[in-house]
Design a protein around this motif. Structure first.
Motif, PDB file in Angstrom:
ATOM      1  N   LEU A 257       0.836  -1.205   0.000  1.00  0.00           N
ATOM      2  CA  LEU A 257       0.000   0.000   0.000  1.00  0.00           C
ATOM      3  C   LEU A 257       0.869   1.253   0.000  1.00  0.00           C
ATOM      4  O   LEU A 257       0.515   2.260  -0.629  1.00  0.00           O
ATOM      5  CB  LEU A 257      -0.928  -0.002   1.208  1.00  0.00           C
ATOM      6  N   LEU A 258       1.992   1.194   0.708  1.00  0.00           N
ATOM      7  CA  LEU A 258       2.876   2.363   0.710  1.00  0.00           C
ATOM      8  C   LEU A 258       3.477   2.583  -0.674  1.00  0.00           C
ATOM      9  O   LEU A 258       3.601   3.723  -1.130  1.00  0.00           O
ATOM     10  CB  LEU A 258       3.984   2.178   1.757  1.00  0.00           C
TER      11      LEU A 258
ATOM     12  N   ALA B 293       3.677   5.895  -5.376  1.00  0.00           N
ATOM     13  CA  ALA B 293       3.558   5.984  -6.838  1.00  0.00           C
ATOM     14  C   ALA B 293       2.524   7.027  -7.236  1.00  0.00           C
ATOM     15  O   ALA B 293       2.723   7.783  -8.204  1.00  0.00           O
ATOM     16  CB  ALA B 293       3.188   4.615  -7.404  1.00  0.00           C
ATOM     17  N   GLU B 294       1.425   7.080  -6.492  1.00  0.00           N
ATOM     18  CA  GLU B 294       0.377   8.054  -6.783  1.00  0.00           C
ATOM     19  C   GLU B 294       0.838   9.477  -6.512  1.00  0.00           C
ATOM     20  O   GLU B 294       0.218  10.440  -6.958  1.00  0.00           O
ATOM     21  CB  GLU B 294      -0.868   7.740  -5.954  1.00  0.00           C
TER      22      GLU B 294
ATOM     23  N   PHE C 211      -5.789   7.227   3.887  1.00  0.00           N
ATOM     24  CA  PHE C 211      -5.355   6.922   2.522  1.00  0.00           C
ATOM     25  C   PHE C 211      -6.143   5.769   1.887  1.00  0.00           C
ATOM     26  O   PHE C 211      -6.412   5.783   0.692  1.00  0.00           O
ATOM     27  CB  PHE C 211      -3.867   6.570   2.512  1.00  0.00           C
ATOM     28  N   PHE C 212      -6.517   4.755   2.696  1.00  0.00           N
ATOM     29  CA  PHE C 212      -7.156   3.537   2.177  1.00  0.00           C
ATOM     30  C   PHE C 212      -8.329   3.137   3.077  1.00  0.00           C
ATOM     31  O   PHE C 212      -8.272   2.112   3.770  1.00  0.00           O
ATOM     32  CB  PHE C 212      -6.140   2.392   2.108  1.00  0.00           C
TER      33      PHE C 212
ATOM     34  N   ILE D   9      -6.225  -8.271  -4.048  1.00  0.00           N
ATOM     35  CA  ILE D   9      -5.740  -8.895  -5.285  1.00  0.00           C
ATOM     36  C   ILE D   9      -5.317  -7.822  -6.278  1.00  0.00           C
ATOM     37  O   ILE D   9      -4.254  -7.917  -6.911  1.00  0.00           O
ATOM     38  CB  ILE D   9      -6.834  -9.802  -5.881  1.00  0.00           C
ATOM     39  N   ASP D  10      -6.121  -6.775  -6.397  1.00  0.00           N
ATOM     40  CA  ASP D  10      -5.794  -5.686  -7.328  1.00  0.00           C
ATOM     41  C   ASP D  10      -4.468  -5.024  -6.961  1.00  0.00           C
ATOM     42  O   ASP D  10      -3.634  -4.751  -7.832  1.00  0.00           O
ATOM     43  CB  ASP D  10      -6.912  -4.637  -7.323  1.00  0.00           C
ATOM     44  N   VAL D  11      -4.282  -4.743  -5.654  1.00  0.00           N
ATOM     45  CA  VAL D  11      -3.052  -4.095  -5.195  1.00  0.00           C
ATOM     46  C   VAL D  11      -1.860  -5.007  -5.442  1.00  0.00           C
ATOM     47  O   VAL D  11      -0.794  -4.554  -5.890  1.00  0.00           O
ATOM     48  CB  VAL D  11      -3.157  -3.727  -3.698  1.00  0.00           C
TER      49      VAL D  11
END
Length: 299
Positions: A122-123, A128-129, A184-185, A269-271
């Motif tokens: 996640l970090l 990246a974002e 953030f999430f 799964i997406d991450v």
């Protein structure tokens, strides 16, 4: 032979924290014994070590993040998620005084448990974002919360996700925060319990007893009548002030029981696919998930 006379269920936990509160309750109140099982808890301090040992049979059940299971299955393991263990923790992205923005992490060392697991993924997504590629910073694999706390305090690294009370203790020393995982999430799922499908098939009744005892501990903890006893228990296991324990109790009882479902796991799964840059088709959530045991318990 009674169930308790069998070899203990070997439970692996990466680090101490408020999320392990139901486990502390189950141990303190003898709920595992009442369910007819013995449980041997090992604090591994490393998600990578824990995953390796779960795969090889060194541990029977592990508490960790869902992406660990996805990674294991995609590399040939028969691990599966059998129970939601905790709510997604509110981890703080703790930073040294000289870091005031995500951009300020460029060229710096960041303490993580495992560089390609859990909240490190996640970090990576967050950085990246915000314009930082993988080559713009260095993930240093340190270990669990205590180890990452020590790494920041000793200036070995400049940032890390940390849970209470570790984050609060650094804030008291003048460290800052760039935000929390909740900010953030907000919809990311929490920690889970996993074991191999083969172990579950051979130890179905013991797995049911384990889930039953753990979920009973969650219900006990959510009972307002147990507030004083619950709050007294937490500081005895963690370096946490009573005021923070009271807040943690209020936060815990205000939420429903932790859940993991196909929709939540799909986010994981997406991450994972994005972080690994995989081009192969994604597996369906059911490839990594077997909630039939939790459903049978019905708690």
């Amino acid at each position: 032979m009674s169930a308790t006379a069998l070899a203990p269920i070997r439970l692996a936990v990466i680090s101490e924290g408020v999320n392990a509160w139901p486990l502390y309750v189950a141990q303190e109140r003898g709920l595992f014994e009442q369910a007819g099982i013995a449980v041997e808890v090992t604090l591994t301090g490393s998600s990578s070590h824990q995953l390796e040992q779960l795969r090889s049979g060194g541990y029977d059940i592990g508490f960790q993040q869902s992406d660990h299971v996805v990674r294991a299955v995609e590399t040939g393991s028969d691990l599966c998620i059998v129970m939601a263990q905790g709510h997604a923790p509110e981890l703080s992205l703790v930073v040294t005084k000289d870091v005031t923005s995500l951009a300020g992490l460029k060229g710096r060392d960041i303490a993580v448990d495992g560089a390609n697991t859990g909240y490190a993924l996640l970090l990576r997504k967050l950085l990246a974002e915000n314009g930082l590629s993988k080559t713009d910073y260095r993930f240093v694999e340190i270990g669990g919360s205590q180890e990452r706390f020590d790494a920041l305090k000793s200036a070995r690294c400049v940032a890390s996700w940390l849970n209470p009370p570790f984050d609060r203790n650094l804030f008291a020393l003048g460290f800052g925060s760039l935000g929390t995982t909740t900010q953030f999430f907000p919809a990311y799922p929490g920690s889970i319990a996993a074991c191999s499908r083969s172990w579950a098939a051979q130890n179905g009744e013991r797995l049911l007893s384990f889930i039953r005892a753990f979920r009973s501990a969650c219900h006990w903890l959510r009972n307002p009548a147990h507030k004083d006893a619950a709050i007294a228990l937490l500081p005895s296991r963690l370096n946490i002030a009573s005021a923070l324990a009271k807040k943690a109790f209020d936060d815990f009882v205000a939420k429903p029981l932790p859940v993991i479902d196909a929709a939540g796991l799909q986010q994981v799964i997406d991450v994972y696919w994005q972080a690994e840059g995989l081009q192969t088709p994604q597996g369906a959530p059911e490839k990594y998930l077997d909630l039939s045991y939790q459903s049978k318990v019905g708690l």
